[in-house]
Design a protein around this motif. Sequence first.
Motif, PDB file in Angstrom:
ATOM      1  N   MET A  58       0.847  -1.045   0.012  1.00 11.71           N
ATOM      2  CA  MET A  58      -0.079   0.062  -0.112  1.00 11.71           C
ATOM      3  C   MET A  58       0.894   1.079   0.044  1.00 11.71           C
ATOM      4  SD  MET A  58      -3.063  -1.180   2.560  1.00 11.71           S
ATOM      5  CE  MET A  58      -4.138   0.269   2.315  1.00 11.71           C
ATOM      6  N   LEU A  59       2.050   1.102   0.736  1.00 15.38           N
ATOM      7  CA  LEU A  59       2.692   2.405   0.907  1.00 15.38           C
ATOM      8  C   LEU A  59       4.194   2.719   0.096  1.00 15.38           C
ATOM      9  CD1 LEU A  59       2.777   2.762   4.645  1.00 15.38           C
ATOM     10  CD2 LEU A  59       1.204   3.926   3.182  1.00 15.38           C
ATOM     11  N   MET A 141      -1.012   1.069 -11.208  1.00 15.79           N
ATOM     12  CA  MET A 141      -2.063   1.872 -11.899  1.00 15.79           C
ATOM     13  C   MET A 141      -3.347   1.522 -11.309  1.00 15.79           C
ATOM     14  SD  MET A 141      -1.199   1.848 -15.937  1.00 15.79           S
ATOM     15  CE  MET A 141      -0.986   0.094 -16.266  1.00 15.79           C
ATOM     16  N   LEU A 142      -3.403   0.690 -10.181  1.00 16.35           N
ATOM     17  CA  LEU A 142      -4.594   0.320  -9.479  1.00 16.35           C
ATOM     18  C   LEU A 142      -4.764   1.438  -8.207  1.00 16.35           C
ATOM     19  CD1 LEU A 142      -4.441  -3.452  -9.314  1.00 16.35           C
ATOM     20  CD2 LEU A 142      -5.417  -1.999 -11.126  1.00 16.35           C
ATOM     21  N   THR A 143      -6.029   1.577  -7.714  1.00 12.35           N
ATOM     22  CA  THR A 143      -6.113   2.129  -6.790  1.00 12.35           C
ATOM     23  C   THR A 143      -5.668   1.500  -5.520  1.00 12.35           C
ATOM     24  OG1 THR A 143      -8.313   1.524  -6.066  1.00 12.35           O
ATOM     25  CG2 THR A 143      -8.238   3.102  -7.784  1.00 12.35           C
ATOM     26  N   PRO A 144      -5.345   2.244  -4.553  1.00 11.34           N
ATOM     27  CA  PRO A 144      -4.776   1.761  -3.207  1.00 11.34           C
ATOM     28  C   PRO A 144      -6.034   0.573  -2.738  1.00 11.34           C
ATOM     29  CG  PRO A 144      -4.565   3.901  -2.875  1.00 11.34           C
ATOM     30  CD  PRO A 144      -5.339   3.709  -4.234  1.00 11.34           C
ATOM     31  N   GLN A 145      -7.165   0.782  -2.911  1.00  7.24           N
ATOM     32  CA  GLN A 145      -8.346  -0.219  -2.526  1.00  7.24           C
ATOM     33  C   GLN A 145      -8.204  -1.390  -3.322  1.00  7.24           C
ATOM     34  OE1 GLN A 145      -8.904   3.282  -2.811  1.00  7.24           O
ATOM     35  NE2 GLN A 145      -8.950   3.671  -0.654  1.00  7.24           N
ATOM     36  N   GLN A 146      -7.998  -1.255  -4.574  1.00  7.78           N
ATOM     37  CA  GLN A 146      -8.139  -2.448  -5.478  1.00  7.78           C
ATOM     38  C   GLN A 146      -6.814  -3.020  -4.946  1.00  7.78           C
ATOM     39  OE1 GLN A 146      -7.957  -0.398  -9.367  1.00  7.78           O
ATOM     40  NE2 GLN A 146     -10.172  -1.021  -9.642  1.00  7.78           N
TER      41      GLN A 146
END
Lengths: 206, 324
Positions: A58-59, A141-146
């Motif tokens: 995530m980070l 390229m994905l969102t953090p949630q994805q």
Amino acid sequence: MRRAAAPQTTTLIEESPAIAPRTTDHSLALRIGSGEAMAFTELYELMAERLFRFAYRMLHDKGAAEDAVQHAYLELVRARPKLEEDRSLEAWLFKSVRFTCLDEVRRRSRRPEIPSDQLPEEGTDDIIVLIDPELEQALSMLTPQQQEVLHLKHVEGYDGSEIAEIVGSNRAAVYAMAARAEARLRKTLEPVESATDPASSPTRES
Amino acid sequence: MNDEQLTQRLKAASEAIEISDDAQGRHLEAISAALSAGDVIPLSAARSTRRRQVIASIVAAAVIVPAGLAAASEDAVPGDTLYGIKQLSERVLVLFDSDIIARHRVEEIEALEDSGRTEPALYDDAREALTELGEDHPLWERLSTSPATLADEDAGEPDPVDDDYRSDTEEVPIAPLRLVLDLPDGTEATIIVEAGRIVDITTPAGWDVSEKEDNEATLESRSYEVEIDLQPEGALRAEVTARADTDDDPSADDGGLADSDIDEPDEPDDDETGSTSPEDDPEGDSSDDTEDGAEADSSEDSEDDSDSTDDDGDSSGDDPEDDS
């Protein structure tokens, strides 16, 4: 104070049903509850690497991911009198790490920050070397949630309801998000197979 | 790529992500320090070990009771030499175990009764502690079945509804607490607390005490302002504000001092010119300071509850003192 409005009173460990204990079991939870130092060490050894991977996903920042892991355990030290015996420590830890990470992500979006890996004065020699640049590029390229849902599903092997508990969502939404993320990942990684139109760009998607 | 291949690829990529031995050592140390109540608990300070600045307010709960002495005092009853130590360590332990004070009082009552003695003040203390915990707390049973309590009630003792419980407990004569506060520049200040009041503050070179009241004070150095606030349970809360560099921007210096206001003046900068200011500022450090100061302040909300970070994330469980 912008952020003052953000925290709400929803609780971390008392709202949703526990996911089934996996690597952590009843007796370890009891021992954690009683503050046994050995139990914390065991739990750390069981989970630290997995939590770290999740946080790093995530980070993308080694130092911040380490901090998130430590923070989760220190939170657990403080929260342990309240932990119910049958509550999964594993899910609790993942949730705690996730909250820290999302907060960090939000903080960065307010104020762009150099990851501590790239700060000149320290940590330059311990950047994590990722082995699959193509995949990393696609993931970025994905969102953090994805990304988090993908990680929990594929790397951790959690099922829909377990993921839903960790991310504070419901199973259907988790499935939908995972499906979207997978489709997008495949499209990026295998543009020719997944796109019928050969001219479509492998990386663009709005 | 089918599902299984995708899983394999994601797994393989993740396996390259390994937590370092160094970090593990640090974490285990921090955990064990947090577990032993005789130690400093630098929760957010520990978190920011790798940050260049202190980014969040420091919850520094510190006591000088060595763990061994605290353990030895566990069974002390009023009149014993170690009883003061026991009360002192309770103030910290209650952060982890909200029931501890009530449990201790009830156990002391039972221990004294076993030896044929009574100590009326203990009943009041026990009731007060239990009132904080709620009417249906199981310890009430142990307390109310005690014959001495019944006798007490026969004597027409009014109901133990006391909303000023905290100030009462602060009158218990105990030894002064010596609290060590980690300052953002790596030095330490020593704060002496007696009977719930800050009585003395020793600061390292470069720091001044600009304000001191019974339960709050402000320490200042050239680069930081630290507001400390003594919590009723004996913990010390500190809020760190980094000052803007005085040479650079005198107005920021003035404005930057009011703690909770710092976010407001900063806000336009953040949103509108935030991306340009770091480059504009020749001294990266000073701009960092300002930003971090604002951040320290804004993270305060989450610090308050749990140090946990999210909207839905305040870990319910972690604040024993909150829920009584």
